[in-house]
Design an enzyme around this catalytic site. Structure first.
Site, PDB file in Angstrom:
ATOM      1  N   GLY A  89     134.197   4.502   6.207  1.00 25.42           N
ATOM      2  CA  GLY A  89     133.756   3.503   7.173  1.00 25.42           C
ATOM      3  C   GLY A  89     134.098   3.852   8.605  1.00 25.42           C
TER       4      GLY A  89
ATOM      5  CG  ASN B  38     131.342   0.468  -2.637  1.00 21.47           C
ATOM      6  OD1 ASN B  38     131.143  -0.706  -2.950  1.00 21.47           O
ATOM      7  ND2 ASN B  38     132.515   0.900  -2.195  1.00 21.47           N
TER       8      ASN B  38
ATOM      9  CG  HIS C 256     136.843   1.460  -2.606  1.00 19.39           C
ATOM     10  ND1 HIS C 256     137.353   1.175  -1.373  1.00 19.39           N
ATOM     11  CD2 HIS C 256     135.743   2.211  -2.408  1.00 19.39           C
ATOM     12  CE1 HIS C 256     136.580   1.723  -0.450  1.00 19.39           C
ATOM     13  NE2 HIS C 256     135.596   2.362  -1.051  1.00 19.39           N
TER      14      HIS C 256
ATOM     15  CD  GLU D 126     136.672  -0.588   1.714  1.00 22.41           C
ATOM     16  OE1 GLU D 126     135.959  -1.287   0.982  1.00 22.41           O
ATOM     17  OE2 GLU D 126     136.201   0.262   2.503  1.00 22.41           O
TER      18      GLU D 126
ATOM     19  CD  GLU E  76     135.064   6.567  -1.779  1.00 25.01           C
ATOM     20  OE1 GLU E  76     133.872   6.615  -1.423  1.00 25.01           O
ATOM     21  OE2 GLU E  76     135.694   5.509  -1.882  1.00 25.01           O
TER      22      GLU E  76
ATOM     23  CE  LYS F  42     132.790   0.563   1.340  1.00 25.84           C
ATOM     24  NZ  LYS F  42     133.613   1.203   2.372  1.00 25.84           N
TER      25      LYS F  42
ATOM     26  CB  SER G  38     131.510   8.804   7.068  1.00 24.59           C
ATOM     27  OG  SER G  38     132.362   7.749   7.491  1.00 24.59           O
TER      28      SER G  38
ATOM     29  N   GLY H 143     128.969   4.118   1.118  1.00 20.18           N
ATOM     30  CA  GLY H 143     129.112   2.739   1.584  1.00 20.18           C
ATOM     31  C   GLY H 143     128.011   2.374   2.552  1.00 20.18           C
ATOM     32  N   GLY H 144     128.296   2.517   3.831  1.00 18.07           N
ATOM     33  CA  GLY H 144     127.385   2.080   4.888  1.00 18.07           C
ATOM     34  C   GLY H 144     125.942   2.526   4.706  1.00 18.07           C
TER      35      GLY H 144
HETATM   36  P1  PGA Z   1     131.362   4.701   3.759  1.00 15.56           P
HETATM   37  O1  PGA Z   1     132.132   4.115   2.478  1.00 15.56           O
HETATM   38  O2  PGA Z   1     130.249   5.553   3.238  1.00 15.56           O
HETATM   39  O3  PGA Z   1     130.901   3.506   4.505  1.00 15.56           O
HETATM   40  O4  PGA Z   1     132.382   5.519   4.521  1.00 15.56           O
HETATM   41  C1  PGA Z   1     132.335   4.926   1.367  1.00 15.56           C
HETATM   42  C2  PGA Z   1     133.102   4.133   0.321  1.00 15.56           C
HETATM   43  O5  PGA Z   1     134.003   3.389   0.705  1.00 15.56           O
HETATM   44  O6  PGA Z   1     132.820   4.238  -0.881  1.00 15.56           O
END
Ligand code: PGA
Length: 255
Positions: free
Chosen positions: A177, A13, A99, A101, A171, A15, A217, A238-239
């Site tokens: 994040g 993802n 999500h 966010e 999640e 983002k 994460s 994500g990251g």
């Molecule tokens: P992250 O994000 O791996 O950066 O924690 C995961 C996500 O929001 O899908």
């Protein structure tokens, strides 16, 4: 992983990261690194403006392209939104829905998550539906209640047949994040609550066939342990999906 009954899916993802040029360059680098690694499905959910470039670069590879949201109406006066038909026409196969966010910053509710999920599966997209508790909800002891409620709300009016096109991503909001990953046992437990909710709606046999990802994460260092858990059928990343080597290492952990 219970590969006998369900698919492992490793989904990035991105983002709000990467321009179309950066997306093309990333895909060209990634494609040979993950070629032939077919023990899991590989997906990258990219910003809307990157879809065309990413779909083009994904041709002839084992990488599928996803979007990060979809509107529930077919068309109309919904400035800034994209319909499921627009996404499928652009070559998108997956879409992230609900999500945290979007729930936190953009007013997404369990009702709109449900409507978007129905729109996605009705259009033949695979929906990656996100659920997860905040730290406060966890500390109050509401994790199971919350995860089951969010899962059931998201899947309301989904048919058994449509469920084949649904992935649920657990999640925990406190792990997204932040660099704080749920322990493998916490991930397994959370994913288990999601699966139990699906079982209560559709029956245990059907629940065994649904891919439930963990996200928050997940990285090259912890993926193997997380993915070793029976209820963890992949990851939403994500990251670590912004670096080809880290993302490839996660794909490798799923082989
Ligand atoms: P992250 O994000 O791996 O950066 O924690 C995961 C996500 O929001 O899908």
């Amino acid at each position: 992983m219970n590969k006998a009954t369900r698919k492992t899916v490793i989904a990035g993802n991105w983002k709000m990261n990467m321009t179309p040029d950066a997306a093309s360059a990333f895909m060209k680098e990634l494609a040979p690194m993950v070629a032939g690694k077919d023990e899991c499905d590989i997906v990258l959910c990219v910003p809307a403006v990157d879809i065309a470039a990413a779909v083009e670069a994904a041709k002839g590879t084992n990488i599928k392209i996803g979007a990060q949201n979809v509107h529930f109406k077919a068309s109309g006066a919904y400035t800034g939104e994209l319909s499921a038909e627009m996404l499928t026409a652009a070559g998108v196969k997956y879409v992230v829905i609900g999500h945290s966010e979007r729930r936190q910053y953009f007013g997404e509710t369990d009702q709109t998550v449900n409507l978007r999920t129905l729109a996605a599966v009705n259009a033949g997209l695979t929906a990656i539906v996100c659920v997860g508790e905040t730290l406060e909800q966890r500390e109050l002891g509401y994790t199971e209640t919350l995860l089951k409620f969010q899962t059931k709300m998201a899947l309301t009016n989904v048919t058994k047949d449509q469920l084949k096109n649904i992935i649920v991503a657990y999640e925990p909001v406190w792990a997204i994040g932040t660099g704080v990953t749920a322990t493998a046992d916490q991930a397994d437990e959370g994913n288990g609550y999601v699966r139990a909710a699906i079982a209560e709606m559709f029956g245990a046999d059907v629940a065994e066939t649904v891919t439930v990802q963990y996200g928050g994460s997940m990285n090259d260092a912890n993926a193997a342990e997380l993915l070793s858990k029976v209820n963890v059928d992949g990851g939403l990343i994500g990251g670590a999906s912004l670096k080809t080597d880290k993302f490839t290492a996660i794909v490798d952990a799923a082989q």
